[in-house]
Write a protein that holds these residues in place. Sequence first.
Motif, PDB file in Angstrom:
ATOM      1  N   GLY A   9     -43.860  -5.521  57.343  1.00  0.00           N
ATOM      2  CA  GLY A   9     -44.581  -4.259  57.488  1.00  0.00           C
ATOM      3  C   GLY A   9     -45.887  -4.418  58.244  1.00  0.00           C
ATOM      4  N   LEU A  10     -45.884  -5.228  59.281  1.00  0.00           N
ATOM      5  CA  LEU A  10     -47.109  -5.553  59.999  1.00  0.00           C
ATOM      6  C   LEU A  10     -47.546  -4.437  60.940  1.00  0.00           C
ATOM      7  CD1 LEU A  10     -46.256  -9.192  61.155  1.00  0.00           C
ATOM      8  CD2 LEU A  10     -47.488  -8.508  59.096  1.00  0.00           C
ATOM      9  N   LYS A  11     -48.841  -4.408  61.214  1.00  0.00           N
ATOM     10  CA  LYS A  11     -49.373  -3.701  62.366  1.00  0.00           C
ATOM     11  C   LYS A  11     -49.662  -4.744  63.432  1.00  0.00           C
ATOM     12  CE  LYS A  11     -51.396   0.466  60.380  1.00  0.00           C
ATOM     13  NZ  LYS A  11     -52.629   1.302  60.320  1.00  0.00           N
ATOM     14  N   ILE A  12     -49.128  -4.532  64.619  1.00  0.00           N
ATOM     15  CA  ILE A  12     -49.252  -5.524  65.686  1.00  0.00           C
ATOM     16  C   ILE A  12     -49.860  -4.873  66.919  1.00  0.00           C
ATOM     17  CG2 ILE A  12     -48.015  -7.075  67.242  1.00  0.00           C
ATOM     18  CD1 ILE A  12     -45.881  -7.386  65.091  1.00  0.00           C
ATOM     19  N   THR A  13     -50.941  -5.457  67.409  1.00  0.00           N
ATOM     20  CA  THR A  13     -51.496  -5.087  68.702  1.00  0.00           C
ATOM     21  C   THR A  13     -50.914  -6.034  69.743  1.00  0.00           C
ATOM     22  OG1 THR A  13     -53.586  -4.418  67.658  1.00  0.00           O
ATOM     23  CG2 THR A  13     -53.604  -4.743  70.044  1.00  0.00           C
ATOM     24  N   THR A  14     -50.298  -5.489  70.780  1.00  0.00           N
ATOM     25  CA  THR A  14     -49.725  -6.311  71.847  1.00  0.00           C
ATOM     26  C   THR A  14     -50.642  -6.260  73.061  1.00  0.00           C
ATOM     27  OG1 THR A  14     -47.464  -5.894  71.109  1.00  0.00           O
ATOM     28  CG2 THR A  14     -47.755  -6.654  73.367  1.00  0.00           C
ATOM     29  N   VAL A  15     -51.003  -7.423  73.569  1.00  0.00           N
ATOM     30  CA  VAL A  15     -51.879  -7.518  74.738  1.00  0.00           C
ATOM     31  C   VAL A  15     -51.150  -8.274  75.834  1.00  0.00           C
ATOM     32  CG1 VAL A  15     -54.098  -8.347  75.621  1.00  0.00           C
ATOM     33  CG2 VAL A  15     -53.927  -7.514  73.270  1.00  0.00           C
ATOM     34  N   LEU A  16     -51.124  -7.699  77.029  1.00  0.00           N
ATOM     35  CA  LEU A  16     -50.474  -8.333  78.178  1.00  0.00           C
ATOM     36  C   LEU A  16     -51.478  -8.523  79.304  1.00  0.00           C
ATOM     37  CD1 LEU A  16     -47.239  -6.129  78.380  1.00  0.00           C
ATOM     38  CD2 LEU A  16     -47.346  -8.477  77.560  1.00  0.00           C
ATOM     39  N   SER A  17     -51.430  -9.686  79.926  1.00  0.00           N
ATOM     40  CA  SER A  17     -52.146  -9.832  81.186  1.00  0.00           C
ATOM     41  C   SER A  17     -51.410  -9.026  82.248  1.00  0.00           C
ATOM     42  CB  SER A  17     -52.206 -11.309  81.596  1.00  0.00           C
ATOM     43  OG  SER A  17     -50.902 -11.764  81.922  1.00  0.00           O
ATOM     44  N   ARG A  18     -52.026  -8.866  83.419  1.00  0.00           N
ATOM     45  CA  ARG A  18     -51.337  -8.139  84.494  1.00  0.00           C
ATOM     46  C   ARG A  18     -50.042  -8.853  84.873  1.00  0.00           C
ATOM     47  NH1 ARG A  18     -55.000  -7.813  89.362  1.00  0.00           N
ATOM     48  NH2 ARG A  18     -55.786  -9.753  88.493  1.00  0.00           N
ATOM     49  N   ALA A  19     -50.119 -10.178  85.010  1.00  0.00           N
ATOM     50  CA  ALA A  19     -48.913 -10.939  85.338  1.00  0.00           C
ATOM     51  C   ALA A  19     -47.919 -10.887  84.183  1.00  0.00           C
ATOM     52  CB  ALA A  19     -49.277 -12.384  85.668  1.00  0.00           C
ATOM     53  N   GLY A  20     -48.438 -10.915  82.957  1.00  0.00           N
ATOM     54  CA  GLY A  20     -47.565 -10.843  81.790  1.00  0.00           C
ATOM     55  C   GLY A  20     -46.797  -9.540  81.732  1.00  0.00           C
ATOM     56  N   ARG A  21     -47.426  -8.462  82.166  1.00  0.00           N
ATOM     57  CA  ARG A  21     -46.735  -7.177  82.194  1.00  0.00           C
ATOM     58  C   ARG A  21     -45.541  -7.230  83.144  1.00  0.00           C
ATOM     59  NH1 ARG A  21     -45.989  -2.632  84.991  1.00  0.00           N
ATOM     60  NH2 ARG A  21     -45.962  -0.635  83.856  1.00  0.00           N
ATOM     61  N   GLU A  22     -45.731  -7.841  84.305  1.00  0.00           N
ATOM     62  CA  GLU A  22     -44.642  -7.930  85.275  1.00  0.00           C
ATOM     63  C   GLU A  22     -43.530  -8.842  84.770  1.00  0.00           C
ATOM     64  OE1 GLU A  22     -44.522  -5.886  88.023  1.00  0.00           O
ATOM     65  OE2 GLU A  22     -46.172  -5.117  86.793  1.00  0.00           O
ATOM     66  N   VAL A  23     -43.905  -9.926  84.112  1.00  0.00           N
ATOM     67  CA  VAL A  23     -42.901 -10.836  83.557  1.00  0.00           C
ATOM     68  C   VAL A  23     -42.118 -10.141  82.443  1.00  0.00           C
ATOM     69  CG1 VAL A  23     -42.552 -12.987  82.293  1.00  0.00           C
ATOM     70  CG2 VAL A  23     -44.160 -12.915  84.190  1.00  0.00           C
ATOM     71  N   ALA A  24     -42.823  -9.396  81.590  1.00  0.00           N
ATOM     72  CA  ALA A  24     -42.146  -8.655  80.521  1.00  0.00           C
ATOM     73  C   ALA A  24     -41.159  -7.652  81.105  1.00  0.00           C
ATOM     74  CB  ALA A  24     -43.180  -7.956  79.645  1.00  0.00           C
ATOM     75  N   ARG A  25     -41.524  -7.030  82.209  1.00  0.00           N
ATOM     76  CA  ARG A  25     -40.619  -6.085  82.872  1.00  0.00           C
ATOM     77  C   ARG A  25     -39.370  -6.802  83.373  1.00  0.00           C
ATOM     78  NH1 ARG A  25     -39.927  -5.581  87.997  1.00  0.00           N
ATOM     79  NH2 ARG A  25     -41.914  -6.516  88.584  1.00  0.00           N
ATOM     80  N   LEU A  26     -39.559  -7.923  84.056  1.00  0.00           N
ATOM     81  CA  LEU A  26     -38.427  -8.666  84.619  1.00  0.00           C
ATOM     82  C   LEU A  26     -37.460  -9.150  83.548  1.00  0.00           C
ATOM     83  CD1 LEU A  26     -39.954 -10.913  87.431  1.00  0.00           C
ATOM     84  CD2 LEU A  26     -38.218  -9.149  87.693  1.00  0.00           C
TER      85      LEU A  26
END
Length: 233
Positions: free
Chosen positions: A20-37
Amino acid sequence: AGYKMRAVFNVMSGLKAQLGLKITTVLSRAGREVARLYGVLDRLRAISPGGYYEELVVEDPLRPVSKIPGRVMTNSYDAVAIAPATANTVAKMAHGIADTLATQAFSMAGKSGTPIVVLPSDHSETVEAELPCTVDPEACEACPECQPELSCPHKAIYRLEDGTARIDLALCRGCEACALLCPQGAISCWRKVVLRCRELDLANVRALEAMPGVHVVRSEDELYEVLRRLLSG
C-alpha cells in the motif's frame, strides 16, 4: 538505464500493491526516453497516479530547482531507490557530485539518514542487457504490405529505399505490437546481449557499497527483497 527497466517497473508495481505504498517516480530526461523505448513510460501512472507523494516527475533543465531533494532532506520518504542507475549516475554518486535529481536525492538521503537502494546497470564483470524493439535487416523480406508498418499505433516503422523496414526509436513506445505482426519474425523486442563492464565502473560500485546506509543490489529479486524489508518495518 535500459538495464532491467521493465523488471524494476514490475518490482515497484508489486511492492505498491502489496504494501500500500505511495511512490514518487522521478525520471531524468534520458530516463524518460529509455522508459518510453522499453514500454514502461505509458504504464508509470499505475505506480505514480498523481497527488501528494505520488507524482511522476521528469527532470527539467529549464527548471533546475525541484521539491524532491528537499523532501528527501527532511526525511519525508522511507527509502530512496535509484534503479536502474547508469554507470554515469553511479560515478557521480561515488564521487560526491550532485547535479541531477537522482544524484541530489542520493546526497540528501545520505545526509538525512534515509535508506538508499541502488541497482547499477554495470555491476559485475559481465551483465545481460535487453535491447529495445529492432528489425533484423537480414530477416526482413520487404513485404509489399508490411503489417507492422501499417498497424504501428505510433507510426514508428518506416521503409528504406530497398523496401526493408526499420524502427524509428524516437517514436517507438515499446508496445511490441510490431513483433507479433511480422510474418517473417524479423522484429524482436528485448533481445538479450552480454556486455562486459569496465573496471572503472565496477570500482565506483564498490565505493557505493562502502557508504553507510547504501544498499547496492544486483538483480530485481534483490531489489524487491531489500525494499520490502526496509518498507515493512
